[in-house]
Design a protein around this motif. Structure first.
Motif, PDB file in Angstrom:
ATOM      1  N   SER A 111       1.017  -0.651   0.062  1.00 40.33           N
ATOM      2  CA  SER A 111       0.686  -0.259  -0.097  1.00 40.33           C
ATOM      3  C   SER A 111       0.947   1.579  -0.113  1.00 40.33           C
ATOM      4  O   SER A 111       0.031   2.373  -0.178  1.00 40.33           O
ATOM      5  CB  SER A 111      -0.750  -0.150   1.111  1.00 40.33           C
ATOM      6  N   VAL A 114       2.055   2.079  -3.599  1.00 41.28           N
ATOM      7  CA  VAL A 114       1.180   2.237  -4.665  1.00 41.28           C
ATOM      8  C   VAL A 114       0.978   3.838  -4.540  1.00 41.28           C
ATOM      9  O   VAL A 114       0.685   4.490  -5.196  1.00 41.28           O
ATOM     10  CB  VAL A 114       0.268   1.345  -4.366  1.00 41.28           C
ATOM     11  N   LEU A 115       0.684   4.628  -2.941  1.00 40.76           N
ATOM     12  CA  LEU A 115       0.256   5.364  -2.444  1.00 40.76           C
ATOM     13  C   LEU A 115       1.278   6.543  -2.962  1.00 40.76           C
ATOM     14  O   LEU A 115       1.135   7.521  -3.475  1.00 40.76           O
ATOM     15  CB  LEU A 115       0.262   5.328  -0.761  1.00 40.76           C
ATOM     16  N   THR A 116       2.698   6.224  -2.396  1.00 39.84           N
ATOM     17  CA  THR A 116       4.144   7.159  -2.963  1.00 39.84           C
ATOM     18  C   THR A 116       4.156   6.891  -4.124  1.00 39.84           C
ATOM     19  O   THR A 116       4.103   8.340  -4.957  1.00 39.84           O
ATOM     20  CB  THR A 116       5.092   6.502  -2.956  1.00 39.84           C
ATOM     21  N   ALA A 117       3.989   5.959  -5.594  1.00 40.22           N
ATOM     22  CA  ALA A 117       3.844   6.221  -7.050  1.00 40.22           C
ATOM     23  C   ALA A 117       2.322   7.051  -7.382  1.00 40.22           C
ATOM     24  O   ALA A 117       2.827   7.725  -8.297  1.00 40.22           O
ATOM     25  CB  ALA A 117       3.675   4.636  -7.599  1.00 40.22           C
ATOM     26  N   ARG A 118       1.892   6.636  -6.480  1.00 40.95           N
ATOM     27  CA  ARG A 118       0.783   7.660  -6.901  1.00 40.95           C
ATOM     28  C   ARG A 118       0.814   8.923  -6.916  1.00 40.95           C
ATOM     29  O   ARG A 118       0.089   9.983  -6.994  1.00 40.95           O
ATOM     30  CB  ARG A 118      -0.712   6.771  -6.519  1.00 40.95           C
ATOM     31  N   PHE A 119       1.137   9.221  -5.842  1.00 42.30           N
ATOM     32  CA  PHE A 119       1.795  10.508  -5.171  1.00 42.30           C
ATOM     33  C   PHE A 119       2.303  11.161  -6.807  1.00 42.30           C
ATOM     34  O   PHE A 119       2.210  12.595  -7.451  1.00 42.30           O
ATOM     35  CB  PHE A 119       1.937  10.896  -3.588  1.00 42.30           C
ATOM     36  N   ARG A 120       3.597  10.993  -6.505  1.00 47.03           N
ATOM     37  CA  ARG A 120       4.335  10.891  -7.511  1.00 47.03           C
ATOM     38  C   ARG A 120       4.409  10.978  -9.245  1.00 47.03           C
ATOM     39  O   ARG A 120       4.342  12.296  -9.841  1.00 47.03           O
ATOM     40  CB  ARG A 120       5.552  10.009  -7.472  1.00 47.03           C
ATOM     41  N   THR A 121       3.208   9.817  -9.175  1.00 46.86           N
ATOM     42  CA  THR A 121       2.523  10.346 -11.199  1.00 46.86           C
ATOM     43  C   THR A 121       1.803  11.664 -10.834  1.00 46.86           C
ATOM     44  O   THR A 121       2.084  11.830 -11.811  1.00 46.86           O
ATOM     45  CB  THR A 121       1.595   9.300 -10.872  1.00 46.86           C
ATOM     46  N   GLN A 122       1.057  12.453  -9.327  1.00 46.30           N
ATOM     47  CA  GLN A 122       0.168  13.003 -10.046  1.00 46.30           C
ATOM     48  C   GLN A 122       1.173  14.391  -9.847  1.00 46.30           C
ATOM     49  O   GLN A 122       1.052  15.304 -10.872  1.00 46.30           O
ATOM     50  CB  GLN A 122      -0.512  13.012  -8.497  1.00 46.30           C
TER      51      GLN A 122
END
Length: 156
Positions: A111, A114-122
């Motif tokens: 989790s 995934v949350l870190t990758a999501r933040f970086r993508t945003q």
């Protein structure tokens, strides 16, 4: 060994087997995330979802079986006189508990990844769209700040 002992042992063994298989799938997901292998993640996701659903159903079946026999829904059920003589039940219960803890820890790691990758993508998308968080554009709540015209200029 009584009928109850055999049934509970069977339920615990089935649940333990599925919990171990789920852990192996999550390890594969962790490896795929580390390698940024989106194809592998897409292939693992349905299998993982099925495993979780099957594990949820087995746990529900075990809990229902325990409720039907008016046993506590915790390890204290093993203190019931009809289940006490079975040493393998305590071992299976402990193994299942430990496996659930391992699965929970790995799930937390996944989790976080995934949350870190999501933040970086945003953040990257904001940069690409020209929406960097310039202090002149957004306030502390992340809402657009409207600066009245003329305040950005030095007055003579």
């Amino acid at each position: 060994m009584s009928q109850d002992n055999d049934t509970l042992a069977s339920l615990l063994e089935q649940e333990l087997t599925l919990a171990v298989q789920l852990h192996q799938l999550m390890e594969q997901e962790h490896t795929a995330l580390g390698a940024n292998d989106l194809q592998a993640l897409q292939e693992l996701q349905p299998r993982s979802a099925r495993q979780v659903e099957q594990l949820r159903n087995l746990a529900s079946d075990r809990l229902q079986w325990m409720k039907d026999r008016q046993l506590p829904l915790a390890s204290s059920c093993l203190d019931h006189p009809s289940l006490q003589p079975a040493a393998n039940l305590r071992r299976l219960w402990q193994m299942l508990e430990e496996q659930y803890l391992r699965n929970q820890k790995l799930s937390e790691i996944l989790s976080e990844i995934v949350l870190t990758a999501r933040f970086r993508t945003q953040q990257k998308l904001k940069i690409l769209r020209g929406q960097q968080n310039d202090p002149h554009l957004y306030d502390g709540k992340g809402e657009a700040k409207h600066v009245p015209k003329g305040q950005g200029y030095i007055q003579a």
